[in-house]
Enzyme design. Structure first.
Site, PDB file in Angstrom:
ATOM      1  N   HIS A 136      -3.864  14.328 -15.384  1.00  0.00           N
ATOM      2  CA  HIS A 136      -2.736  14.954 -14.684  1.00  0.00           C
ATOM      3  C   HIS A 136      -2.851  14.657 -13.188  1.00  0.00           C
ATOM      4  CE1 HIS A 136       0.506  17.804 -14.033  1.00  0.00           C
ATOM      5  NE2 HIS A 136      -0.179  18.281 -13.014  1.00  0.00           N
ATOM      6  N   ASP A 170      -1.142  24.715 -24.194  1.00  0.00           N
ATOM      7  CA  ASP A 170      -0.429  25.236 -23.039  1.00  0.00           C
ATOM      8  C   ASP A 170      -0.451  24.089 -22.024  1.00  0.00           C
ATOM      9  OD1 ASP A 170       0.872  26.841 -21.289  1.00  0.00           O
ATOM     10  OD2 ASP A 170      -0.824  28.154 -20.844  1.00  0.00           O
TER      11      ASP A 170
END
Ligand code: GRF
Length: 220
Positions: A136, A170
Site C-alpha cells: 500500500h 478489512d
C-alpha cells in the site's frame, strides 16, 4: 526546523527499513501474484526472486483486468499469467473461491496483492492466513483506501511512504510487516512522488514476502 518548505535534496530518500535477517527456508517459496494495473511490483518480485535476495519462484500471475500492463510484463518475463475477470462473478466470495482454487493448483505458499484493486473477502484471507500480503502506498494506518498518495499530498504531510502488510478482511488494516518512509518535497506532484514511493515498494515487497513465508515453516 524541518518543514515541507525547508531545505531538501530532491533525490534524497528517507528510507526506514528494519534489518531483517530471516532463516533461509528449506526450499524456494512458491509465490503467486495478483495485479490490476501496471505490474511494476509484480516485476520487482520476479527480479528479486531471480537476481535478488528473495529465495522464491513467482509461479503465477492473475490479473482481473485484461488491459493490465502486468500481463505484458508476465509474457516478457515468462511467468504464467491468467485473466480472472471479477465482472464474471456475482460476489467477492465467488471470485475469491476461484482465486483460491487457481493458486492452490499452483501450490502457492505466499500470495501477494501487488496493486490488486479488489477488496478481498474472508474466503481468501482464511485460505492464506498469514501468507497473504498487500502493498500500500502510504505509511499505514495513515491514508487507507484508494488514492493514498493523492491524500498524502492534499494533507500536506512531510513524510509518507509505503507499507507491506498481512491482509485481513478489512481494507489496508492487517498487521504491518515492513514500511519505508519517503519525504514529500514542496513542489511534489503525483508525477514526482509516485515513482519515489514505488521505488521503495519494490524494495520492501520482496522482504515482506520472505517474512510472510516464514509462517509456512513455523506453523502459523
Ligand atoms: C502500488 O502503488 C501499490 O502500492 C498499490 O497499487 C500500486 C500498484 O502498482 N496498491 P504496480 O501495478 O505494481 O505498478
Amino acid at each position: 526546523m524541518a518543514s515541507r518548505d525547508g531545505p531538501a535534496s530532491p533525490q534524497t530518500l528517507a528510507l526506514v527499513v528494519p534489518q531483517v535477517r530471516l532463516p533461509k527456508p528449506p526450499r524456494p517459496l512458491r509465490v503467486g501474484v495478483m495485479a490490476s494495473g501496471q505490474g511494476s511490483n509484480f516485476e520487482a518480485l520476479v527480479m528479486a526472486s531471480r537476481h535478488g535476495g528473495l529465495f522464491a519462484e513467482v509461479v503465477g500471475l492473475v490479473v482481473n483486468n485484461p488491459q493490465s500492463m502486468a500481463l505484458a510484463r508476465a509474457k516478457g518475463l515468462n511467468v504464467p499469467a491468467t485473466v480472472i475477470n471479477h465482472r464474471h462473478y456475482s460476489s467477492r466470495e465467488a471470485l475469491d473461491h476461484v482465486l483460491v482454487n487457481h493458486f492452490s493448483s499452483l501450490q502457492v505458499d505466499v500470495l501477494v496483492m501487488a496493486g490488486w484493486m479488489r477488496i478481498v473477502s474472508p474466503v481468501l484471507c482464511r485460505a492464506y492466513g498469514k501468507r497473504l500480503v498487500n502493498i500500500h502506498p502510504s505509511l499505514l494506518p495513515a491514508f487507507r483506501g484508494i488514492n493514498a498518495m493523492e491524500k498524502a499530498l492534499a494533507a500536506g504531510v512531510c513524510i509518507t511512504g509505503c507499507t507491506a502488510h498481512l491482509v485481513v478482511p478489512d481494507v489496508d488494516a492487517g498487521p504491518i510487516l515492513i514500511q519505508a518512509a519517503v519525504p514529500i518535497y514542496p513542489k511534489d506532484t503525483m508525477a514526482t512522488l509516485a515513482p519515489r514511493i514505488q521505488a521503495q515498494e519494490h524494495r520492501i515487497l520482496p522482504m515482506a514476502v520472505a517474512m510472510a513465508g516464514q509462517h509456512l515453516w513455523h506453523g502459523q
